[in-house]
Design a protein around this motif. Sequence first.
Motif, PDB file in Angstrom:
ATOM      1  N   ASN A  47       0.847  -1.189   0.000  1.00  0.00           N
ATOM      2  CA  ASN A  47       0.000   0.000   0.000  1.00  0.00           C
ATOM      3  C   ASN A  47       0.884   1.240   0.000  1.00  0.00           C
ATOM      4  O   ASN A  47       1.650   1.466   0.935  1.00  0.00           O
ATOM      5  CB  ASN A  47      -0.901   0.006   1.239  1.00  0.00           C
ATOM      6  CG  ASN A  47      -1.870   1.176   1.226  1.00  0.00           C
ATOM      7  OD1 ASN A  47      -2.533   1.425   0.226  1.00  0.00           O
ATOM      8  ND2 ASN A  47      -1.956   1.894   2.334  1.00  0.00           N
ATOM      9  N   THR A  49       0.980   5.031   0.402  1.00  0.00           N
ATOM     10  CA  THR A  49       0.152   6.079   0.989  1.00  0.00           C
ATOM     11  C   THR A  49       0.208   7.358   0.149  1.00  0.00           C
ATOM     12  O   THR A  49       1.053   7.487  -0.746  1.00  0.00           O
ATOM     13  CB  THR A  49       0.627   6.369   2.419  1.00  0.00           C
ATOM     14  OG1 THR A  49       2.031   6.674   2.387  1.00  0.00           O
ATOM     15  CG2 THR A  49       0.386   5.168   3.328  1.00  0.00           C
ATOM     16  N   GLU A  74     -10.253   4.206   0.801  1.00  0.00           N
ATOM     17  CA  GLU A  74     -10.505   3.850   2.194  1.00  0.00           C
ATOM     18  C   GLU A  74     -10.170   2.381   2.403  1.00  0.00           C
ATOM     19  O   GLU A  74     -10.176   1.586   1.461  1.00  0.00           O
ATOM     20  CB  GLU A  74     -11.958   4.100   2.601  1.00  0.00           C
ATOM     21  CG  GLU A  74     -12.950   3.087   2.067  1.00  0.00           C
ATOM     22  CD  GLU A  74     -14.298   3.153   2.795  1.00  0.00           C
ATOM     23  OE1 GLU A  74     -14.830   2.085   3.135  1.00  0.00           O
ATOM     24  OE2 GLU A  74     -14.815   4.266   3.012  1.00  0.00           O
ATOM     25  N   PHE A  91      -8.103   6.837   3.196  1.00  0.00           N
ATOM     26  CA  PHE A  91      -6.720   6.875   2.726  1.00  0.00           C
ATOM     27  C   PHE A  91      -6.607   7.795   1.526  1.00  0.00           C
ATOM     28  O   PHE A  91      -6.138   7.407   0.462  1.00  0.00           O
ATOM     29  CB  PHE A  91      -6.233   5.462   2.389  1.00  0.00           C
ATOM     30  CG  PHE A  91      -5.507   4.800   3.523  1.00  0.00           C
ATOM     31  CD1 PHE A  91      -4.133   4.662   3.505  1.00  0.00           C
ATOM     32  CD2 PHE A  91      -6.203   4.342   4.628  1.00  0.00           C
ATOM     33  CE1 PHE A  91      -3.457   4.071   4.557  1.00  0.00           C
ATOM     34  CE2 PHE A  91      -5.549   3.744   5.687  1.00  0.00           C
ATOM     35  CZ  PHE A  91      -4.167   3.606   5.651  1.00  0.00           C
ATOM     36  N   SER A 100      -4.155   6.536  -1.871  1.00  0.00           N
ATOM     37  CA  SER A 100      -3.209   5.438  -1.723  1.00  0.00           C
ATOM     38  C   SER A 100      -3.328   4.524  -2.935  1.00  0.00           C
ATOM     39  O   SER A 100      -4.358   4.502  -3.614  1.00  0.00           O
ATOM     40  CB  SER A 100      -3.505   4.646  -0.448  1.00  0.00           C
ATOM     41  OG  SER A 100      -3.210   5.416   0.695  1.00  0.00           O
ATOM     42  N   ARG A 393      -4.420  11.511  11.313  1.00  0.00           N
ATOM     43  CA  ARG A 393      -4.093  11.120   9.948  1.00  0.00           C
ATOM     44  C   ARG A 393      -3.264  12.172   9.221  1.00  0.00           C
ATOM     45  O   ARG A 393      -2.458  11.842   8.345  1.00  0.00           O
ATOM     46  CB  ARG A 393      -5.373  10.830   9.161  1.00  0.00           C
ATOM     47  CG  ARG A 393      -6.165  12.074   8.780  1.00  0.00           C
ATOM     48  CD  ARG A 393      -7.559  11.743   8.293  1.00  0.00           C
ATOM     49  NE  ARG A 393      -8.248  12.905   7.774  1.00  0.00           N
ATOM     50  CZ  ARG A 393      -8.761  13.869   8.517  1.00  0.00           C
ATOM     51  NH1 ARG A 393      -8.643  13.823   9.831  1.00  0.00           N
ATOM     52  NH2 ARG A 393      -9.384  14.896   7.968  1.00  0.00           N
ATOM     53  N   PHE A 397      -0.327  11.874   6.236  1.00  0.00           N
ATOM     54  CA  PHE A 397      -0.708  12.117   4.850  1.00  0.00           C
ATOM     55  C   PHE A 397      -0.205  13.440   4.289  1.00  0.00           C
ATOM     56  O   PHE A 397      -0.122  13.601   3.076  1.00  0.00           O
ATOM     57  CB  PHE A 397      -2.228  12.057   4.710  1.00  0.00           C
ATOM     58  CG  PHE A 397      -2.784  10.658   4.814  1.00  0.00           C
ATOM     59  CD1 PHE A 397      -1.951   9.567   4.966  1.00  0.00           C
ATOM     60  CD2 PHE A 397      -4.148  10.434   4.758  1.00  0.00           C
ATOM     61  CE1 PHE A 397      -2.451   8.278   5.064  1.00  0.00           C
ATOM     62  CE2 PHE A 397      -4.667   9.154   4.850  1.00  0.00           C
ATOM     63  CZ  PHE A 397      -3.817   8.076   5.003  1.00  0.00           C
TER      64      PHE A 397
END
Length: 410
Positions: A47, A49, A74, A91, A100, A393, A397
């Motif tokens: 994954n 990000t 998500e 996400f 992501s 978060r 991010f």
Amino acid sequence: MPPQRATVIGLGLSGALLALSLNRYSSTIPTIYELRASPSTLGGAINLTPPVSRILDSLGLLAAAKEIAFETKEISIFSLRSGAKLGALPFIDEETGHTSLRIERALLLELLIRALDEAGVQVVFGKRLEGVREVEDGRVAAVFADGGEVESELLFGCDGIHSLVRGAYVEPDRKATYSGLSSAYGFSATPEGLIGKEGFEGTAVASGMRGSVIVSYCGPRKEKVFVGAVMEVKAPDADRDGWRGKGAMGTEAKKELVERFGGGDPVFKAVVEGVEEWSFFPVWVLPNGGTYWRGRTVLVGDAAHAGPPGGEGAALAMEDAVVLGRLVGKAEEEGAAVEAVFRRYDELRRERVTENYTRASARWEGAKNRSWLFQKTMELFMWAFLMVWWNKREWGFEYDAANVELGGKL
């Protein structure tokens, strides 16, 4: 610091991206030396990000990556026991729109290797490092098992958790230890029941008493599903870098995984049963802290700071690579010394790495075996975990390795 030559040990994601960053942000000429005879195909679907999406965007590679990845907006959280959806983790960076990406590691590496070829970066395969030594006139030598030596002004250790650069020179006493967890992964054709499963948006984590399993599309056409499990097992006797389950071993492993993660939900059971071949990887970690550099040699990614599972190690490694590439370019402009580059790299990256390590250490407890009561309690209070995660978060991010401030003069 004038334009220089750089030796990059390891053709993984961090090594490839570091060479691309040096090529993009500096005049330093990198050459990559890889232990294996060909690019590695190890690893499942990782994954990436939003910060990594931004990195790929800055290098002009995001569009190509999206052609071979599934965009994850998500991650849904499900109970293996009941099949019920417990919540979701967004996400996506709402400010920039970067999502992501769930992408097969081997395909991502292929993409980066094509970019290296287009940039004219040389890659030499079949070169096993045996030692590192400083030489006169401001150079460092990489000593290889075939008797050859390569001298350059900079040496980057991008050779992973069991780094030979770290073990031979930078910090020999800092060794990886087994985390108590192992990962298993495989690929399955998308079962019919998954497509219409209520609450499933393409990527999900299903948690049970004996570990967690992630189920995700890994390509834009949603024809194939990546299945990755993290579970508590005894210290491995097999290859520390992992192995594939085939024949009788594969049959027994598949039986155990279905038993662990089949749960009470027929859809997740069908996904796990659909995996024809499982690959297994014991999860190793480095003690937090440690030394990132020595002399003209610096560690990047897992070689410097491999953390607990779920710690976004690939993302941190790729961030390292871009920040280092930019710092080398900055040093060339300012005429700064190599030591100043590596010291600033340490200053800029250590806090983020340490914070990530701490958070991952707390999260990985969720992958260990637990009682029925603990599992039930966790499901009931999942909303609290999601609320805490939502409030934090932005820390993860909003980071932008291609534009983060590098500080004043080196």
